[in-house]
Design an enzyme around this catalytic site. Structure first.
Site, short mmCIF file in Angstrom:
data_model
loop_
_atom_site.label_atom_id
_atom_site.label_comp_id
_atom_site.label_asym_id
_atom_site.label_seq_id
_atom_site.Cartn_x
_atom_site.Cartn_y
_atom_site.Cartn_z
CG ASN A 63 -0.37 -0.15 2.54
OD1 ASN A 63 0.67 -0.78 2.69
ND2 ASN A 63 -1.02 0.40 3.55
CB ILE A 64 1.84 3.68 -2.25
CG1 ILE A 64 2.77 2.50 -2.54
CG2 ILE A 64 2.62 5.00 -2.32
CD1 ILE A 64 3.20 2.39 -3.99
CD GLU A 65 -1.71 4.73 4.58
OE1 GLU A 65 -1.18 5.62 5.30
OE2 GLU A 65 -2.40 3.81 5.03
CD GLU A 76 -5.05 -6.14 -1.56
OE1 GLU A 76 -4.54 -5.00 -1.45
OE2 GLU A 76 -5.90 -6.58 -0.75
CB CYS A 113 -10.72 -2.92 -0.25
SG CYS A 113 -10.04 -2.19 -1.76
CB CYS A 116 -8.29 -4.94 -4.25
SG CYS A 116 -7.14 -3.59 -3.89
ZN LIG Z 1 -7.82 -2.67 -1.99
#
Ligand SMILES: [Zn+2]
Length: 165
Positions: A63-65, A76, A113, A116
């Site tokens: 994840n890259i916030e 993902e 989620c 994804c």
């Molecule tokens: Zn997701």
């Protein structure tokens, strides 16, 4: 006339990573390692993903916030985008996910989620190949045979008149 339709699906649940077959275990370990590369200063929830391509190549994602929250991306989709961009034609056959915070990896696995699930499902549809989903947690590990099990009756290209080649 109204009909009731039922959907059901089965998945495998394991207690120990040693119980997985070699490929699944390798992919999950790769996802767990890549979680360390996450950029998650806001949630401090670090997610790692690993995609196995048909050739055997593994592509990782995290994840890259972003300070503009909706601009962030999940592990993902990050992994799938990297795979599609760098290995065109080498289709995804499995995807492993693991997540941790400051207390370590989650006990129960996290699930992709909705966004994804939609993206993984389209990969399956466009490649005509199921993507095996491996979700790793400290207490249990779940294996789902196809992403479409996680998103039944999903929106497809065919829904707006397009067809996959
Ligand atoms: Zn997701």
């Amino acid at each position: 006339m109204i009909k009731t339709k039922n959907l059901s699906f089965s998945y495998l649940e394991y207690e120990e990573i040693e119980e997985l077959n070699d490929d699944d275990r390798e992919l999950l370990i790769s996802a767990m390692k890549s979680a360390a590369n996450a950029y998650a200063p806001y949630s401090e929830f670090m997610v790692g993903a690993a995609v196995r391509l048909e050739s055997g190549t593994i592509v990782n994602g995290t994840n890259i916030e972003n300070g503009a929250f909706p601009s962030g991306i999940c592990a993902e989709r990050s992994a799938l985008a990297g795979a599609a961009s760098n290995h065109p034609g080498d289709v995804p056959v499995a995807l492993a996910v693991a997540a941790k915070n400051s207390n370590g990896f989650t006990g129960d696995p996290v699930s992709p989620c909705g966004n994804c699930r939609q993206v993984i499902s389209e990969e399956e549809n466009r490649n005509h190949k199921p993507v095996r989903i491996i979700l790793g947690g400290k207490r249990n590990i779940r294996i789902i045979n196809t992403a479409s099990d996680l998103l039944p009756l999903c929106f497809k290209m065919e829904s707006h008149g397009f067809t996959h080649r």
